[in-house]
Design a protein around this motif. Structure first.
Motif, PDB file in Angstrom:
ATOM      1  N   VAL A   1       1.014  -1.340  -0.029  1.00  0.00           N
ATOM      2  CA  VAL A   1       0.010  -0.085   0.075  1.00  0.00           C
ATOM      3  C   VAL A   1       0.664   1.296   0.089  1.00  0.00           C
ATOM      4  CG1 VAL A   1      -1.772   1.426   1.135  1.00  0.00           C
ATOM      5  CG2 VAL A   1      -1.743  -1.370   1.238  1.00  0.00           C
ATOM      6  N   LEU A   2       0.690   2.056  -1.045  1.00  0.00           N
ATOM      7  CA  LEU A   2       1.417   3.322  -0.883  1.00  0.00           C
ATOM      8  C   LEU A   2       0.492   4.542  -0.326  1.00  0.00           C
ATOM      9  CD1 LEU A   2       3.880   4.536  -2.244  1.00  0.00           C
ATOM     10  CD2 LEU A   2       2.644   5.344  -4.156  1.00  0.00           C
ATOM     11  N   VAL A   3       1.106   5.088   0.717  1.00  0.00           N
ATOM     12  CA  VAL A   3       0.712   6.265   1.442  1.00  0.00           C
ATOM     13  C   VAL A   3       1.671   7.408   1.206  1.00  0.00           C
ATOM     14  CG1 VAL A   3       0.014   7.048   3.760  1.00  0.00           C
ATOM     15  CG2 VAL A   3      -0.413   4.527   2.888  1.00  0.00           C
ATOM     16  N   GLY A   4       1.192   8.176   0.437  1.00  0.00           N
ATOM     17  CA  GLY A   4       2.056   9.493   0.284  1.00  0.00           C
ATOM     18  C   GLY A   4       3.466   9.052  -0.485  1.00  0.00           C
ATOM     19  N   ASN A   5       4.673   9.130   0.200  1.00  0.00           N
ATOM     20  CA  ASN A   5       5.757   8.719  -0.522  1.00  0.00           C
ATOM     21  C   ASN A   5       6.361   7.418   0.329  1.00  0.00           C
ATOM     22  OD1 ASN A   5       6.661   9.991   1.704  1.00  0.00           O
ATOM     23  ND2 ASN A   5       8.361  11.135   0.792  1.00  0.00           N
ATOM     24  N   GLU A   6       5.566   6.749   0.898  1.00  0.00           N
ATOM     25  CA  GLU A   6       6.056   5.617   1.652  1.00  0.00           C
ATOM     26  C   GLU A   6       5.099   4.300   1.361  1.00  0.00           C
ATOM     27  OE1 GLU A   6       7.443   6.857   5.907  1.00  0.00           O
ATOM     28  OE2 GLU A   6       5.223   7.141   5.904  1.00  0.00           O
TER      29      GLU A   6
END
Length: 332
Positions: A1-6
């Motif tokens: 799961v991509l959250v922002g740039n993480e």
């Protein structure tokens, strides 16, 4: 799961530097028009220091001997460290009432400190230490004249090897008996030197000849632990009538408590529905007849009459230097 740039993985994902230091992750990006691009990313896994493990399992008794002592039988001292590799760890071994010697003639040359004392340390590659232990390289000698319980505590320190994080350690211990002189003499008379080195044959909680009696019970009953046919010899089970009431009783020869203060034998009873029990409400001693040479013939009677308990059972329970639970032997 991509959250922002993480990028986050699920909790089920496992990453292990030692087995796979680099993980490949496929990433797909798409827009509202349906255009997409796929790319495989190589992610380097950070090496985090993982804890070592150690376990200790000793025989129930170790015969004392003059320094450098006797090899600790099947030294079940298992140690491991998932990420130490070829780096050195430190093993510390300590007893309370004796001295230890760890073989430093080969792989552990100049790696051992404290030989001949109660505390020995070895700093070396874990595989080298494990090989020395497996080859019987650990020896123990009791303090002169000591009789009773001793314990061995083993601790492993990974010295920070290897990876991010603090130095990690683990420890384990087990206890064993140093038999009194009288029992040592008996063991040496009953078993060969080779048999004494095999705790499955001569260990005090072992039943080497398979007659249902542990070695310590054979000792208390003055029997031969190498004879599979004498388990029931001289043990008499009978029904007696007193003032018109029938009772079950058992009689047998044993070493007196005075001649052998380290070993206590208790007769327990049970019936078809209750568990094993002893004490004034369960049994009473009818007689003690001296037989000489530190032996006596003792007769013990069940308190509940046969009319109250149609089926009754007897068994012996031996308490030897605190090892009570392991020495329960039903009379067959």
């Amino acid at each position: 799961v991509l959250v922002g740039n993480e990028l986050f993985t699920s909790a089920a994902a496992e990453f292990d530097f030692e087995s796979r230091p680099v993980e490949a992750i496929a990433v797909r990006a798409s827009d509202a028009a349906g255009a997409a691009i796929n790319k495989e990313l190589a992610i380097e896994i950070e090496n985090v220091n993982e804890p070592p493990t150690i376990s200790v399992e000793l025989p129930s008794a170790i015969l004392p001997a003059a320094p450098p002592g006797v090899p600790v039988p099947y030294p079940n001292i298992s140690l491991s460290d998932p990420d130490a590799g070829a780096n050195e760890i430190t093993l510390t071994l300590e007893v309370l009432h004796g001295a230890l010697t760890l073989d430093d003639s080969g792989a552990l040359a100049e790696r051992v400190e404290g030989n001949g004392s109660s505390k020995v340390t070895a700093t070396a590659v874990i595989d080298d230490i494990a090989r020395v232990l497996a080859a019987g390289g650990l020896r123990y000698s009791a303090d002169p004249g000591y009789e009773g319980l001793d314990s061995l505590t083993a601790s492993i320190d990974d010295n920070g090897h290897s990876g991010a994080g603090e130095t990690l350690s683990a420890s384990a211990s087990d206890h064993f008996a140093v038999p009194p002189e009288q029992m040592r003499t008996w063991l040496e008379e009953m078993f060969t030197a080779e048999e004494l080195g095999d705790p499955t044959i001569s260990g005090i909680i072992s039943d080497g000849e398979g007659d249902g009696l542990s070695t310590v019970l054979e000792y208390k009953l003055a029997k031969d632990p190498t004879d599979p046919t004498d388990a029931g010899a001289d043990i008499v089970l009978e029904e007696v009538v007193e003032e018109g009431t029938a009772f079950a009783q058992i009689s047998f020869a044993q070493r007196t408590d005075a001649s052998d203060p380290y070993t206590t034998l208790t007769v327990e009873i049970a019936n078809a529905t209750s568990g094993w029990r002893s004490g004034p409400a369960a049994t009473r001693i009818v007689s003690r007849v001296p037989l000489g040479d530190g032996l006596e013939r003792i007769t013990v009677r069940a308190i509940p009459p046969r009319s109250a308990e149609a089926r009754q059972f007897f068994r012996f329970r031996v308490d030897y230097l605190g090892f009570a639970e392991a020495f329960e032997d039903p009379i067959r």
